[in-house]
Design an enzyme around this catalytic site. Structure first.
Site, short mmCIF file in Angstrom:
data_model
loop_
_atom_site.label_atom_id
_atom_site.label_comp_id
_atom_site.label_asym_id
_atom_site.label_seq_id
_atom_site.Cartn_x
_atom_site.Cartn_y
_atom_site.Cartn_z
N TYR A 142 -13.56 -2.75 3.95
CA TYR A 142 -13.47 -3.70 2.84
C TYR A 142 -14.67 -4.64 2.81
CZ TYR A 142 -8.59 -2.83 1.45
OH TYR A 142 -7.43 -2.28 0.97
N LYS A 192 -8.42 6.67 13.64
CA LYS A 192 -8.92 8.02 13.38
C LYS A 192 -10.01 8.30 14.41
CE LYS A 192 -9.06 11.83 10.89
NZ LYS A 192 -7.95 12.79 10.83
N ASP A 224 -3.45 10.18 10.02
CA ASP A 224 -2.81 11.26 9.26
C ASP A 224 -1.43 11.56 9.82
OD1 ASP A 224 -4.25 12.13 11.47
OD2 ASP A 224 -5.05 13.94 10.53
N ASP A 248 -3.43 -1.20 4.75
CA ASP A 248 -3.11 -1.32 3.33
C ASP A 248 -2.25 -0.14 2.89
OD1 ASP A 248 -3.30 -2.24 0.62
OD2 ASP A 248 -4.86 -0.74 0.26
N ASP A 252 2.19 0.10 2.19
CA ASP A 252 2.83 0.53 0.93
C ASP A 252 3.81 1.67 1.21
OD1 ASP A 252 1.24 -1.22 -0.69
OD2 ASP A 252 1.16 0.29 -2.29
C1 IPM Z 1 -3.08 -5.68 -0.92
C2 IPM Z 1 -3.94 -5.22 -2.07
C3 IPM Z 1 -5.36 -5.67 -1.90
C4 IPM Z 1 -5.90 -4.98 -0.65
C5 IPM Z 1 -6.30 -5.41 -3.09
C6 IPM Z 1 -5.75 -5.94 -4.37
C7 IPM Z 1 -7.65 -6.00 -2.83
O1 IPM Z 1 -3.83 -3.84 -2.25
O2 IPM Z 1 -3.03 -6.90 -0.66
O3 IPM Z 1 -2.43 -4.86 -0.29
O4 IPM Z 1 -6.34 -3.82 -0.71
O5 IPM Z 1 -5.88 -5.60 0.40
MN MN Z 2 -2.29 -2.93 -1.00
#
Ligand code: IPM
Ligand code: MN
Ligand code: NAD
Length: 357
Positions: A142, A192, A224, A248, A252
């Site tokens: 990032y 990884k 993975d 990240d 999710d």
């Molecule tokens: C999160 C989001 C952010 C990230 C984006 C919006 C920059 O996806 O907070 O999880 O990737 O960190």
């Molecule tokens: Mn995110």
């Protein structure tokens, strides 16, 4: 006690979910005699529209001076064509970096009442899932060098560099082991290392730190495989520590095991008590403005703020208990709905939680 809270509602569903979290905090303030002062600040796409920049200097200054920050979400299709540096998401990245919020805690807890909303089979879920993803937040791909160049042979090239220093890995690993010490004493470090040099360093530094925590079990897992194991047998995980981008993505994935991405809160912490608290989800443009979004991730983020920045543990617990009660009573926003449940809007969910505080 008095607390100054910088509030960034942001874009899409951001303002809707933030309103509910503010009301919950106000209720806590009244009940436990604290004064929470909310200062709403511009950042994200709405700031671009109003003042031409995603993170106005004033917002950054006031965030730095506050006791903590509560953020909804930033971004949306309207700003998707802007160059990277000008996008709404850059506001979030700058806030994290400028405030040195290197540790992002993302607890993925399946409330027992939401077992039916979890897409996994009952036998996989068993007695429940309780994972804490510890995501490194101010380094990695990032924040590495990025850019474009052109080559005579290959034409246009774009690049983003993934790099980690020993000190960056040490500090996040320590946080993961400390957290595991208060939980089930197991850390899974996800990398990884079979391909990436930065992951090889990551692995060796995490192992070095593990020596200081003899009562914690450390496992290494490739990203993975980890993505697959999270679905095959999520109960094997306690604390997952990983890099910015892997964290990240994995968080999710972990969120849907808890029933919805609308359930997952987060705390971004650094070396002081000033933290930033936000749901892990985005601005959900598909449901924005419809009073449909699940505000629980944001409300639970507010609870994390009380616990980590203000050391108000019983107040944080009161919010978490209220969420549990409302789920027991059968109230569900559309993302969580299944048979025989009471469908509610964003606002109604907030109101029910407040009633139970
Ligand atoms: C999160 C989001 C952010 C990230 C984006 C919006 C920059 O996806 O907070 O999880 O990737 O960190
Ligand atoms: Mn995110
Ligand atoms: P998203 O998390 O916004 O939405 C993904 C899906 O989850 C959508 O179907 C959405 O409706 C649903 N969802 C998300 N939050 C929900 C909630 N509280 N209740 C019910 N359903 C919910 O991810 P995306 O669509 O990839 O991104 C949309 C925008 O948000 C993009 O601009 C992205 O960059 C931004 N984003 C911001 C943050 C942040 O501010 N922290 C995080 C992730 C994405």
């Amino acid at each position: 006690m008095n607390f100054q809270i910088a509030v960034i509602p942001g874009d899409g569903i951001g303002p809707e979910i933030i309103n509910e979290a503010i009301k919950v905090l106000e209720t806590i303030g009244k009940k436990y005699h604290h004064h929470f002062h909310f200062q709403k600040l511009l950042a994200g796409g709405c700031a671009i529209d109003k003042v031409g920049t995603c993170l106005p200097d004033e917002t950054l200054d006031l965030c730095k001076k506050s006791d903590s920050i509560l953020l909804g979400a930033v971004g949306g299709p309207k700003w998707d064509t802007l160059p990277g540096e000008q996008r709404p998401e850059k506001a979030l990245l700058r806030l994290r970096k400028e405030l040195n919020l290197f540790a992002n805690l993302r607890p993925a807890l399946l409330f027992p009442q939401l077992k039916d909303a979890c897409p996994l089979k009952k036998e996989i879920v068993g007695n429940g899932i309780d994972i804490c993803v510890v995501r490194e937040l101010t380094g990695g791909i990032y924040f590495g060098e990025k850019g474009r160049k052109s080559s005579d042979i290959m034409g246009e090239i774009a690049y983003d560099v993934e790099s980690y220093s020993v000190s960056e890995i040490k500090r996040i690993a320590k946080i993961a082991f400390e957290i595991a010490g208060k939980r089930k004493k197991k850390v899974t470090s996800v990398d990884k290392a079979n391909v990436l040099e930065s992951s090889k360093l990551w692995r060796s530094v995490v192992e070095e730190i593990a020596n200081d925590y003899p009562d914690i079990t450390l496992h290494h897992m490739y990203i993975d495989n980890a993505s697959m194991q999270l679905i095959r047998d999520p109960k094997q995980f306690d604390v997952i520590v990983t890099s910015n981008m892997f964290g990240d993505i994995l968080s999710d994935e972990a969120s849907i095991i808890t029933g919805s991405i609308g359930m997952l809160p987060s705390a971004s912490l650094g070396n002081s008590t000033l933290g930033m608290y936000e749901p892990i989800h985005g601005s959900a443009p598909d449901i924005a403005g419809k009073n449909k979004a699940n505000p629980i991730a944001t409300i639970l983020s507010a609870a994390m703020m009380l616990r980590y920045s203000f050391n108000l543990n019983k107040e944080a617990q009161a919010i978490e208990d209220a969420v549990t009660k409302v789920l027991k009573q059968g109230y569900r926003t559309p993302d969580l709905i299944h048979t025989e449940m009471q469908l509610v809007s964003t606002k109604e969910m907030g109101e029910q939680i407040i009633k139970n505080i």
